[in-house]
Design a protein around this motif. Sequence first.
Motif, PDB file in Angstrom:
ATOM      1  N   LEU A 191      10.360  11.619   4.617  1.00  0.00           N
ATOM      2  CA  LEU A 191       8.987  11.260   4.957  1.00  0.00           C
ATOM      3  C   LEU A 191       8.908   9.817   5.435  1.00  0.00           C
ATOM      4  CD1 LEU A 191       7.167  12.791   1.868  1.00  0.00           C
ATOM      5  CD2 LEU A 191       6.879  13.559   4.225  1.00  0.00           C
ATOM      6  N   GLY A 192       7.989   9.558   6.371  1.00  0.00           N
ATOM      7  CA  GLY A 192       7.712   8.203   6.798  1.00  0.00           C
ATOM      8  C   GLY A 192       7.966   7.982   8.271  1.00  0.00           C
ATOM      9  N   GLN A 193       6.916   7.584   9.004  1.00  0.00           N
ATOM     10  CA  GLN A 193       7.041   7.333  10.435  1.00  0.00           C
ATOM     11  C   GLN A 193       6.571   5.942  10.826  1.00  0.00           C
ATOM     12  OE1 GLN A 193       5.183  10.410  12.773  1.00  0.00           O
ATOM     13  NE2 GLN A 193       6.266  12.065  11.743  1.00  0.00           N
TER      14      GLN A 193
ATOM     15  N   ARG B 178      10.901   5.243   5.995  1.00  0.00           N
ATOM     16  CA  ARG B 178      11.420   6.399   5.276  1.00  0.00           C
ATOM     17  C   ARG B 178      12.099   6.026   3.963  1.00  0.00           C
ATOM     18  NH1 ARG B 178      15.432   8.642   9.559  1.00  0.00           N
ATOM     19  NH2 ARG B 178      15.902   6.407   9.497  1.00  0.00           N
ATOM     20  N   MET B 179      12.220   4.739   3.665  1.00  0.00           N
ATOM     21  CA  MET B 179      12.970   4.330   2.485  1.00  0.00           C
ATOM     22  C   MET B 179      12.428   4.987   1.219  1.00  0.00           C
ATOM     23  SD  MET B 179      11.807   0.570   1.119  1.00  0.00           S
ATOM     24  CE  MET B 179      12.440  -0.334   2.505  1.00  0.00           C
ATOM     25  N   MET B 180      13.335   5.259   0.296  1.00  0.00           N
ATOM     26  CA  MET B 180      12.931   5.826  -0.986  1.00  0.00           C
ATOM     27  C   MET B 180      12.103   4.804  -1.761  1.00  0.00           C
ATOM     28  SD  MET B 180      16.325   7.844  -2.342  1.00  0.00           S
ATOM     29  CE  MET B 180      17.347   6.368  -2.295  1.00  0.00           C
ATOM     30  N   LEU B 181      11.029   5.264  -2.366  1.00  0.00           N
ATOM     31  CA  LEU B 181      10.209   4.408  -3.218  1.00  0.00           C
ATOM     32  C   LEU B 181      10.696   4.621  -4.654  1.00  0.00           C
ATOM     33  CD1 LEU B 181       6.704   5.016  -1.589  1.00  0.00           C
ATOM     34  CD2 LEU B 181       8.476   3.336  -0.976  1.00  0.00           C
ATOM     35  N   THR B 182      11.667   3.825  -5.047  1.00  0.00           N
ATOM     36  CA  THR B 182      12.312   4.007  -6.341  1.00  0.00           C
ATOM     37  C   THR B 182      11.557   3.268  -7.441  1.00  0.00           C
ATOM     38  OG1 THR B 182      13.759   2.071  -6.235  1.00  0.00           O
ATOM     39  CG2 THR B 182      14.502   4.083  -5.096  1.00  0.00           C
ATOM     40  N   ARG B 183      12.047   3.420  -8.669  1.00  0.00           N
ATOM     41  CA  ARG B 183      11.427   2.749  -9.816  1.00  0.00           C
ATOM     42  C   ARG B 183      11.773   1.270  -9.909  1.00  0.00           C
ATOM     43  NH1 ARG B 183      15.263   6.246 -12.894  1.00  0.00           N
ATOM     44  NH2 ARG B 183      17.157   5.008 -13.209  1.00  0.00           N
ATOM     45  N   SER B 184      12.647   0.777  -9.042  1.00  0.00           N
ATOM     46  CA  SER B 184      13.048  -0.622  -9.086  1.00  0.00           C
ATOM     47  C   SER B 184      11.824  -1.532  -9.005  1.00  0.00           C
ATOM     48  CB  SER B 184      13.991  -0.946  -7.922  1.00  0.00           C
ATOM     49  OG  SER B 184      14.209  -2.349  -7.830  1.00  0.00           O
ATOM     50  N   PRO B 185      11.791  -2.599  -9.800  1.00  0.00           N
ATOM     51  CA  PRO B 185      10.649  -3.520  -9.738  1.00  0.00           C
ATOM     52  C   PRO B 185      10.631  -4.366  -8.478  1.00  0.00           C
ATOM     53  CG  PRO B 185      12.316  -4.376 -11.231  1.00  0.00           C
ATOM     54  CD  PRO B 185      12.766  -2.985 -10.836  1.00  0.00           C
ATOM     55  N   ARG B 186      11.654  -4.259  -7.657  1.00  0.00           N
ATOM     56  CA  ARG B 186      11.711  -4.982  -6.391  1.00  0.00           C
ATOM     57  C   ARG B 186      11.834  -3.984  -5.243  1.00  0.00           C
ATOM     58  NH1 ARG B 186      14.447  -7.444 -10.200  1.00  0.00           N
ATOM     59  NH2 ARG B 186      16.329  -6.238  -9.775  1.00  0.00           N
ATOM     60  N   ARG B 187      11.127  -4.273  -4.155  1.00  0.00           N
ATOM     61  CA  ARG B 187      11.167  -3.380  -2.990  1.00  0.00           C
ATOM     62  C   ARG B 187      11.056  -4.216  -1.724  1.00  0.00           C
ATOM     63  NH1 ARG B 187       6.875   0.867  -3.662  1.00  0.00           N
ATOM     64  NH2 ARG B 187       8.413   1.612  -5.187  1.00  0.00           N
TER      65      ARG B 187
ATOM     66  N   THR C 220       0.823  -1.206   0.000  1.00  0.00           N
ATOM     67  CA  THR C 220       0.000   0.000   0.000  1.00  0.00           C
ATOM     68  C   THR C 220       0.858   1.257   0.000  1.00  0.00           C
ATOM     69  OG1 THR C 220      -0.161   0.151   2.435  1.00  0.00           O
ATOM     70  CG2 THR C 220      -1.826  -1.183   1.298  1.00  0.00           C
ATOM     71  N   ARG C 221       2.174   1.098   0.052  1.00  0.00           N
ATOM     72  CA  ARG C 221       3.050   2.268   0.027  1.00  0.00           C
ATOM     73  C   ARG C 221       2.954   2.991  -1.321  1.00  0.00           C
ATOM     74  NH1 ARG C 221       8.540  -0.632   1.860  1.00  0.00           N
ATOM     75  NH2 ARG C 221       7.569  -2.269   0.593  1.00  0.00           N
ATOM     76  N   GLY C 222       3.144   4.295  -1.290  1.00  0.00           N
ATOM     77  CA  GLY C 222       3.118   5.096  -2.505  1.00  0.00           C
ATOM     78  C   GLY C 222       3.404   6.540  -2.153  1.00  0.00           C
ATOM     79  N   ILE C 223       3.627   7.357  -3.180  1.00  0.00           N
ATOM     80  CA  ILE C 223       3.912   8.769  -2.932  1.00  0.00           C
ATOM     81  C   ILE C 223       3.138   9.603  -3.934  1.00  0.00           C
ATOM     82  CG2 ILE C 223       6.009   8.853  -4.356  1.00  0.00           C
ATOM     83  CD1 ILE C 223       7.166  10.515  -1.853  1.00  0.00           C
TER      84      ILE C 223
END
Length: 317
Positions: free
Chosen positions: A258-260, A270-279, A172-175
Motif C-alpha cells: 500500500l502507498g502511492q 509504501r514503507m512499513m509503519l512498524t512499532r519503532s518509536p522512530r520513523r 499523518t501516516r497511519g494504517i
Amino acid sequence: MSTRGVVLACLLALVLAAGLGVLVTSARDGSRGDGPPRAEPLLDRMATPEQERAKEDSFGIRYLEPTLHRGTLWESRWTGTRRFDGVDPADPWFDADHGTGTYRVEDGQLFVTGEHPRMYVYDPEKQRQWRDVEVTVYFRRVADADIAYAGMTAVARSNHLETESGTQQCDTRGIGARIRYDGHSDFEKETSFPLNEAASNLELWPAGMPHQRWIGMKYLVHDRPDGVHLELYMDLEEGRGGGDWRLVNRLVDDGHVLGQVACAPGVDPRMMLTRSPRREGSETGLPNLTVFFRSDGVSRDGLVYKWASIREIDATP
C-alpha cells in the motif's frame, strides 16, 4: 610509614569506598543493599501484574493475545452522564478535539454525532507511544448519511494530531481497519493527509451494515519478520462468553502493498509503519503516539460505542 602500612591503608580506603558505593546505590533505588532493588513504579494506564495475567478486560471481553509486560492499557471510562466536544473531562487520554463531532456519555455508552467525528487515545504527556496493539470496541449503527466507506474505523501506527497546517504531513501516516456502512471490510493506509489507499475489500453483509445491532470489533496490529500483520475480528454475540471472535479480514503489509503518495520528498509511501518509536520523515519524533477512532456523516446520536479498550500485546509467535 612503612611499605606494608601504605598497602594496608590503600586496602582500607578501597573497602570504605565500596561500602559507600553500596550505600549510595541503596539510597537511589530505595533498597537496603541486602536485597533486590525495588521495582519501578507503574505509570498511568500501565498494565498491573494482575492485568498482565488476566484473560479478559474489565468488561468481560476476551483477549486474543497476551498483554505486554508493563504495556500501556487504556479502557473507556464512559460512566455517569456528561457532554463534551474536546478532551473528555473524565479521561485526559480520550481527545475528541479533532474533526467535527459532539459526544454524549450515558450509562457506559458514548453517543457520537457529527459530520467528521474523530477520537484520539494517547498519553497526554506525550511520553509513551503505542507499539503492537489489540484494539477493541463495540458499536451500534443508529442513523447516518449512508456514506459507503464510513462506519467503524480504528487507526493505529499514527500521530495525526496536526492535519490542518500541512507542516506535519509525515506524522499523518497511519494504517486502519474498517467495518463499513456498505457492508464491506477493508484496510486503509494513509500516507499523506488526506490521501489514503485501501486493500483487501471483503463483503460482510450483502445488504449493508445492519442498524440497531451491537457489533464487536477487534483490530490487531503487530510486527513480524515478514511485515506488519493486520487482523480484523468481529463478534456478533454482544460479548456473551467473552465474545465469539471470528477473523473476517487480514493483511500483511511488507512495504510493497500500500502507498502511492509520499508525505515528503524522498520518503517511500509504501514503507512499513512498524512499532519503532522512530520513523523516517516524522516531524515530531512521535510517529506512533495515537490510536484513533473515526467515522463520517453521523446523525444526532447516530453511532454508539461501548466497551472500548486499547492494549499493548505480546504477539510473539
